[in-house]
Every structure is written in C-alpha cells, then in structure tokens.
Design a protein around this motif. Structure first.
Motif, mmCIF file in Angstrom:
data_model
loop_
_atom_site.group_PDB
_atom_site.id
_atom_site.type_symbol
_atom_site.label_atom_id
_atom_site.label_comp_id
_atom_site.label_asym_id
_atom_site.label_seq_id
_atom_site.Cartn_x
_atom_site.Cartn_y
_atom_site.Cartn_z
ATOM 1 N N LYS A 160 17.903 72.519 -35.882
ATOM 2 C CA LYS A 160 19.011 71.581 -36.065
ATOM 3 C C LYS A 160 20.160 71.962 -35.119
ATOM 4 O O LYS A 160 20.655 73.086 -35.157
ATOM 5 N N PRO A 161 20.604 71.014 -34.279
ATOM 6 C CA PRO A 161 21.679 71.311 -33.336
ATOM 7 C C PRO A 161 23.064 71.131 -33.967
ATOM 8 O O PRO A 161 23.206 70.584 -35.060
ATOM 9 N N ILE A 162 24.069 71.572 -33.241
ATOM 10 C CA ILE A 162 25.462 71.277 -33.575
ATOM 11 C C ILE A 162 25.728 69.867 -33.043
ATOM 12 O O ILE A 162 25.349 69.561 -31.911
ATOM 13 N N THR A 163 26.362 69.021 -33.818
ATOM 14 C CA THR A 163 26.704 67.679 -33.347
ATOM 15 C C THR A 163 28.201 67.487 -33.474
ATOM 16 O O THR A 163 28.757 67.656 -34.559
ATOM 17 N N LYS A 164 28.828 67.155 -32.341
ATOM 18 C CA LYS A 164 30.276 66.953 -32.297
ATOM 19 C C LYS A 164 30.617 65.851 -31.315
ATOM 20 O O LYS A 164 29.859 65.569 -30.392
ATOM 21 N N PHE A 165 31.805 65.273 -31.503
ATOM 22 C CA PHE A 165 32.319 64.273 -30.580
ATOM 23 C C PHE A 165 32.834 64.983 -29.331
ATOM 24 O O PHE A 165 33.586 65.947 -29.430
ATOM 25 N N GLU A 166 32.382 64.523 -28.156
ATOM 26 C CA GLU A 166 32.883 65.057 -26.894
ATOM 27 C C GLU A 166 33.609 63.948 -26.159
ATOM 28 O O GLU A 166 33.025 62.897 -25.868
ATOM 29 N N LYS A 167 34.883 64.189 -25.876
ATOM 30 C CA LYS A 167 35.727 63.183 -25.218
ATOM 31 C C LYS A 167 35.182 62.769 -23.857
ATOM 32 O O LYS A 167 35.242 61.603 -23.507
#
Length: 147
Positions: A85-92
């Motif tokens: 399972k990866p890290i999921t984040k918003f990237e501008k």
C-alpha cells in the motif's frame, strides 16, 4: 590558448558529471514457492527526501513505475506485479492525488517456470521527485536468476 580551452571543457565536464543525482538503488532476488513457481522481487531503496511513484497513477500525473518482462520459453508471468500500500497525497505540481513510496519498497511478480532454472529479464521504468524537483523518468534493465 588551446590548452586553456581544453582545461575549461574538462572542468565543466567534471562539474556536470558530479551533479548527476541517482536517489534510487535497485536490487533483485527470486524466491521459489514450488517446483514450478517463483516470486521475483524488485527492491527500490530510496534516498531520504525522495519518493518513487506507484504503478497506479492517473493520467496527467507523474510517470508510474512500470515493469516489462522479456518474452521467454523458460517462464511466464502470473498476474500483475504487486506492490504494498503506497502513501497517497495531493501534489500541487500535478494538481492531483498521487501514490508513492518513501525509503524502500519491494515489488513482487509471480512467475510460472517451464524449466528447472530460469533467468527473468526485462526492464523497469520509474520516476522520482522530492519537494524541489522531479527527475526525468529512468529505465533500468534487470536479469534475475531463478534457481
């Protein structure tokens, strides 16, 4: 004058080559799970501050990690290459949620063996970024002996 130009070019070349950034180191292994099957492991060790993207990235984002296996009579792939399972984040920079890994990740591919021993060959493509820059996608050839 000519020797001055040569010295300047050597100096520039030395500086340019000293700035090559390679924040991901790949290592490989194979583990037999039966007489006719094995799991091939691809480990990426990622420098601090960098992240390597998942295989599952939507269009418009960074280049996803991708595995291609060379055709062989000695093995066939079973299913798709798996990842934790990866890290999921918003990237501008991409204006979207992206999934990635930090520090280290192991991808796994199950293979069915047609022979007692095989060499699993192919290439992988990946992209890495940190909080200041993204590097161009890179390709790496792999060759993994299954004994």
């Amino acid at each position: 004058m000519r020797s001055l130009v040569v010295a300047a070019l050597l100096f520039i070349t030395t500086i340019a080559s000293a700035q090559i950034v390679n924040p991901v180191k790949w290592s490989y292994a194979a583990k037999r799970i039966s007489k006719t099957e094995a799991v091939v492991l691809f480990k990426a060790t990622i420098d601090n501050g960098w992240h390597l993207y998942s295989q599952h990235i939507a269009d418009g984002g960074p280049v996803a990690t991708k595995f291609e296996f060379a055709p062989s009579k000695a093995f066939t792939t079973v299913g798709k290459t798996s990842e934790p399972k990866p890290i999921t984040k918003f990237e501008k920079v991409f204006n979207m949620n992206v999934s990635y890994f930090e520090k280290a990740v192991i991808f796994q591919q199950k293979v069915k063996l047609a022979a007692n021993q095989a060499v699993v060959k192919g290439k992988l493509e990946y992209m890495v970024c940190n909080d200041r820059q993204c590097l161009p996608p890179d390709e790496v050839d792999f060759s993994i002996a299954v004994k």
